[in-house]
Write an enzyme that holds these catalytic residues in place. Structure first.
Site, PDB file in Angstrom:
ATOM      1  N   ASP A  24      -0.292   5.109   1.005  1.00  0.00           N
ATOM      2  CA  ASP A  24      -0.604   6.086   2.046  1.00  0.00           C
ATOM      3  C   ASP A  24      -0.579   5.455   3.431  1.00  0.00           C
ATOM      4  O   ASP A  24      -1.270   4.464   3.686  1.00  0.00           O
ATOM      5  CB  ASP A  24      -1.989   6.701   1.794  1.00  0.00           C
ATOM      6  CG  ASP A  24      -1.984   7.648   0.604  1.00  0.00           C
ATOM      7  OD1 ASP A  24      -1.085   8.499   0.537  1.00  0.00           O
ATOM      8  OD2 ASP A  24      -2.877   7.522  -0.255  1.00  0.00           O
TER       9      ASP A  24
ATOM     10  N   ASP B 104       0.867  -1.161   0.000  1.00  0.00           N
ATOM     11  CA  ASP B 104       0.000   0.000   0.000  1.00  0.00           C
ATOM     12  C   ASP B 104       0.921   1.233   0.000  1.00  0.00           C
ATOM     13  O   ASP B 104       2.124   1.113   0.244  1.00  0.00           O
ATOM     14  CB  ASP B 104      -0.856  -0.064   1.276  1.00  0.00           C
ATOM     15  CG  ASP B 104      -1.603   1.213   1.555  1.00  0.00           C
ATOM     16  OD1 ASP B 104      -2.294   1.688   0.643  1.00  0.00           O
ATOM     17  OD2 ASP B 104      -1.479   1.742   2.674  1.00  0.00           O
TER      18      ASP B 104
END
Length: 291
Positions: A43, A41
């Site tokens: 953020d 991922d």
């Protein structure tokens, strides 16, 4: 294993099944570099969650709070965040309940951004002026993977144009990095007209939005996976991999640590609580990648 990966001794590390985790890390090392890929991922996983007691911005926040957004637009985007974010991280709601609400949130936010007539040419400056920060140790992380030709697949519900610019400005956007995210579409004048589909939100980061990307098929021999995420939605990011032999799931637990700890320990092999670094990930990579 702590002798080989001393970073696992850090106070931020929690592991429910140490023996099981030891086994996976040893297998990753035995299978070797040629079989490894990293799926992450962006953020709050590769980028920082907080700094000096302040929240760091996500790729959406960077745009939402920038000078190219009107005051009215900023307020509306903030209202959406305050309404939907608690739903996103609520441990008592099911994924089925959250899914349609996340689609609603992202759709409304993207519509508001389109109304702002954002210029493509402003993006680099927006990122430069933002408080975006990659986690401590990011250079080591990107460098190790690049040097060993290990593919890094960034699967993000954020804004692809912004996060690519963050990596570019950090000078770590190497040839082994691939990104799937929400990308903006600009007209001939360079003005944002819409977001390209399919919409990627926190809870559909799986095969459904990867249709037509042959990424994982090309890497069918890469059957060892290190998965990095910070939400329950990130656990499905490797679903598109044709055959997984070993997978190590490392979760960053950034927010509401006490109430969410149980769920994270049930789901991730290693949980890093309020840890703004990539130390543990880098330590494991060093162990796996060292001849």
């Amino acid at each position: 294993l702590c002798l080989q990966v001393p970073e696992l001794e850090k106070a931020t590390v929690r592991i429910r099944q140490p023996e099981h985790v030891r086994g996976i890390i040893r297998s990753l090392r035995e299978q070797g570099v040629a079989k490894l890929q990293v799926i992450s991922d962006f953020d709050m996983t590769l980028s920082r969650f907080g700094c000096n007691g302040r929240r760091c911005p996500t790729s959406h926040n960077i745009l939402d709070t920038s000078r190219v957004i009107s005051e009215d637009g900023k307020k509306k985007l903030k209202d959406l965040l305050h309404y939907y974010y608690p739903i996103e991280i609520d441990p008592n709601r099911t994924l089925e309940e959250k899914q349609p609400l996340m689609v609603e949130w992202w759709t409304k936010a993207h519509e508001l951004l389109v109304q702002q007539k954002i210029h493509k040419g402003d993006i680099a400056q927006i990122v430069r002026e933002s408080e975006a920060m990659l986690r401590y140790g990011h250079r080591d992380f990107f460098d190790q993977l690049h040097k060993n030709n290990v593919p890094l697949f960034i699967f993000s519900a954020g804004i692809g144009d912004i996060l690519e610019e963050i990596i570019r400005q950090a000078k770590v956007f190497y040839s082994n990095v691939s990104v799937v995210s929400n990308y903006m579409d600009f007209n001939a004048d360079g003005v944002l007209t819409h977001f390209k589909g399919p919409l990627i939100h926190t809870y559909n980061k799986n095969n459904t939005v990867l249709q037509g990307t042959e990424y994982f098929q090309h890497l069918s021999t890469r059957t060892s996976i290190i998965l990095l995420g910070d939400s329950m939605g990130d656990l499905t990011m490797a679903d598109g991999v044709p055959s997984v032999e070993n997978i190590l799931k490392i979760g960053f637990l950034n927010d509401k640590v006490e109430e969410r700890r149980g769920k994270y320990l049930d789901s991730y092999d290693i949980v890093l609580e309020s840890d703004e670094t990539l130390d543990v990930v880098n330590g494991i990579l060093r162990y796996i990648l060292t001849e």
